[in-house]
Design a protein around this motif. Structure first.
Motif, PDB file in Angstrom:
ATOM      1  N   LEU B  45      -7.734  55.225  58.702  1.00  0.00           N
ATOM      2  CA  LEU B  45      -6.336  55.656  58.617  1.00  0.00           C
ATOM      3  C   LEU B  45      -5.430  54.519  59.032  1.00  0.00           C
ATOM      4  CD1 LEU B  45      -4.186  57.881  57.851  1.00  0.00           C
ATOM      5  CD2 LEU B  45      -4.293  58.342  60.496  1.00  0.00           C
ATOM      6  N   LEU B  46      -4.587  54.251  57.789  1.00  0.00           N
ATOM      7  CA  LEU B  46      -3.605  53.172  58.381  1.00  0.00           C
ATOM      8  C   LEU B  46      -2.248  54.030  58.866  1.00  0.00           C
ATOM      9  CD1 LEU B  46      -3.886  50.721  55.182  1.00  0.00           C
ATOM     10  CD2 LEU B  46      -4.601  50.445  57.604  1.00  0.00           C
ATOM     11  N   VAL B  47      -1.823  55.044  57.781  1.00  0.00           N
ATOM     12  CA  VAL B  47      -0.433  55.442  58.415  1.00  0.00           C
ATOM     13  C   VAL B  47      -0.412  56.978  57.542  1.00  0.00           C
ATOM     14  CG1 VAL B  47       0.951  54.784  56.147  1.00  0.00           C
ATOM     15  CG2 VAL B  47       1.959  54.717  58.471  1.00  0.00           C
ATOM     16  N   THR B  48       0.329  57.797  58.137  1.00  0.00           N
ATOM     17  CA  THR B  48       0.660  59.070  57.633  1.00  0.00           C
ATOM     18  C   THR B  48       2.079  59.082  57.200  1.00  0.00           C
ATOM     19  OG1 THR B  48      -1.120  60.080  58.602  1.00  0.00           O
ATOM     20  CG2 THR B  48       0.495  61.574  57.917  1.00  0.00           C
ATOM     21  N   VAL B  49       2.547  59.452  56.383  1.00  0.00           N
ATOM     22  CA  VAL B  49       4.067  59.801  55.970  1.00  0.00           C
ATOM     23  C   VAL B  49       4.381  61.333  55.627  1.00  0.00           C
ATOM     24  CG1 VAL B  49       4.740  57.359  55.421  1.00  0.00           C
ATOM     25  CG2 VAL B  49       3.601  59.017  53.546  1.00  0.00           C
ATOM     26  N   VAL B  50       5.249  61.604  56.195  1.00  0.00           N
ATOM     27  CA  VAL B  50       5.478  63.288  56.282  1.00  0.00           C
ATOM     28  C   VAL B  50       6.853  63.762  55.598  1.00  0.00           C
ATOM     29  CG1 VAL B  50       5.780  65.353  57.431  1.00  0.00           C
ATOM     30  CG2 VAL B  50       4.061  63.513  58.279  1.00  0.00           C
ATOM     31  N   GLU B  54      10.749  58.539  53.687  1.00  0.00           N
ATOM     32  CA  GLU B  54      10.151  57.912  55.099  1.00  0.00           C
ATOM     33  C   GLU B  54       9.756  56.652  54.777  1.00  0.00           C
ATOM     34  OE1 GLU B  54       7.502  60.169  57.256  1.00  0.00           O
ATOM     35  OE2 GLU B  54       7.266  59.089  58.845  1.00  0.00           O
ATOM     36  N   VAL B  55       9.886  55.660  55.671  1.00  0.00           N
ATOM     37  CA  VAL B  55       9.515  54.149  55.638  1.00  0.00           C
ATOM     38  C   VAL B  55       8.748  53.885  57.000  1.00  0.00           C
ATOM     39  CG1 VAL B  55      10.032  51.862  55.448  1.00  0.00           C
ATOM     40  CG2 VAL B  55      11.122  53.308  54.087  1.00  0.00           C
ATOM     41  N   LYS B  56       7.627  53.527  56.851  1.00  0.00           N
ATOM     42  CA  LYS B  56       6.878  53.030  58.107  1.00  0.00           C
ATOM     43  C   LYS B  56       6.349  51.708  58.071  1.00  0.00           C
ATOM     44  CE  LYS B  56       5.620  57.225  60.424  1.00  0.00           C
ATOM     45  NZ  LYS B  56       4.262  58.116  60.795  1.00  0.00           N
ATOM     46  N   LEU B  61       2.662  45.304  56.774  1.00  0.00           N
ATOM     47  CA  LEU B  61       2.485  46.448  55.777  1.00  0.00           C
ATOM     48  C   LEU B  61       3.797  47.437  55.948  1.00  0.00           C
ATOM     49  CD1 LEU B  61      -0.435  45.213  56.089  1.00  0.00           C
ATOM     50  CD2 LEU B  61      -1.317  48.036  55.858  1.00  0.00           C
ATOM     51  N   THR B  62       4.380  47.607  54.665  1.00  0.00           N
ATOM     52  CA  THR B  62       5.317  48.625  54.844  1.00  0.00           C
ATOM     53  C   THR B  62       5.071  49.851  53.906  1.00  0.00           C
ATOM     54  OG1 THR B  62       7.197  47.043  55.209  1.00  0.00           O
ATOM     55  CG2 THR B  62       7.735  49.031  54.148  1.00  0.00           C
ATOM     56  N   PHE B  63       5.130  51.086  54.377  1.00  0.00           N
ATOM     57  CA  PHE B  63       4.614  52.250  53.542  1.00  0.00           C
ATOM     58  C   PHE B  63       5.892  53.097  53.307  1.00  0.00           C
ATOM     59  CE2 PHE B  63       0.239  51.920  54.394  1.00  0.00           C
ATOM     60  CZ  PHE B  63       0.126  50.915  55.489  1.00  0.00           C
ATOM     61  N   GLN B  64       6.197  53.529  51.947  1.00  0.00           N
ATOM     62  CA  GLN B  64       7.197  54.519  51.715  1.00  0.00           C
ATOM     63  C   GLN B  64       6.765  55.772  51.087  1.00  0.00           C
ATOM     64  OE1 GLN B  64      10.359  52.318  49.742  1.00  0.00           O
ATOM     65  NE2 GLN B  64      11.660  54.241  49.785  1.00  0.00           N
TER      66      GLN B  64
END
Lengths: 113, 113
Positions: B45-50, B54-56, B61-64
């Motif tokens: 796992l790198l990231v979870t967005v809920v 949301e931007v993490k 690394l940038t997740f949207q």
């Protein structure tokens, strides 16, 4: 914690042979899963379990069986191996929440000849 | 039916370049996760967005997560050879079996020095 462990790492079977892929987790997760991963096809769910004694079919269950007698262990059984079952198999576990983050084992690479 | 479409399927770039990977669906997800998988290992796992919109950020690394919770993107700035791997997005569907994730087929990234 060891996390999710799988054995064996590699296995070659002849058509018609049987084997059990072992999976164990030490995180006290209720949910456990078995996936297969074929090149370019992502992860496909074979079976899953929401707790000891409870199992259910996923997307591709044919040719496989599972059992869940304890929280920790979730073995996957192949009864009559076929070449179509050549794949990499991953076991995973998670908490029973809506986010569903899964923790994966290192995988078992199975070849059926 | 492939519920999560990832693009591109393959990406080969030089060290220092920027890239974006997309994960799209017509379905709404309660959460979406990004995993990275290296050869011979299970996804991590790198990231979870809920939350929609949301931007993490995780270092470079940038997740949207899309406003409508149907899509997501992963942007890598100044890619390095250590970023090489298979990137998988996975969504938890509303009303789906609790804990079950829908996986995309993945984006295979190669970063050359």
């Amino acid at each position: 914690n060891a996390g999710v462990t799988q054995t064996p790492k590699f296995r070659i079977l002849k058509i018609g042979q049987s084997m059990t892929l072992q999976c164990a987790q030490d995180m006290n997760h209720n949910y456990m899963y078995w996936y297969r991963q074929d090149p370019g096809m992502g992860l496909k769910l074979i079976y899953y379990s929401v707790g000891a004694g409870i199992t259910d079919k996923g997307e591709v269950p044919n040719g496989y069986n599972v059992s869940r007698s304890t929280t920790e262990d979730f073995p996957l059984r192949l009864e009559l191996a076929a070449p179509s079952q050549t794949s990499v198999y991953f076991c995973a576990s998670s908490y029973p929440d809506y986010v569903g983050v899964q923790f994966f084992g290192p995988g078992t690479r199975l070849t059926v000849l | 039916t492939q519920l999560l479409e990832q693009s591109p399927q393959f990406l080969s770039i030089q060290e220092g370049e920027n890239l974006t990977v997309y994960c799209n669906s017509s379905s709404v997800f309660s959460s979406l996760q990004w995993y990275r998988q290296e050869p011979g290992e299970g996804p991590v796992l790198l990231v979870t967005v809920v939350t929609g919109g949301e931007v993490k950020k995780l270092k470079r690394l940038t997740f949207q997560f899309g406003d409508a919770r149907k899509d997501s993107s992963l942007h890598i700035t100044a890619a390095q050879p250590g970023d090489t791997g298979l990137y998988l997005c996975a969504g938890a569907k509303y009303g789906g079996s609790q804990g079950n994730l829908i996986f995309g087929k993945g984006t295979k990234l190669s970063v050359k020095p």
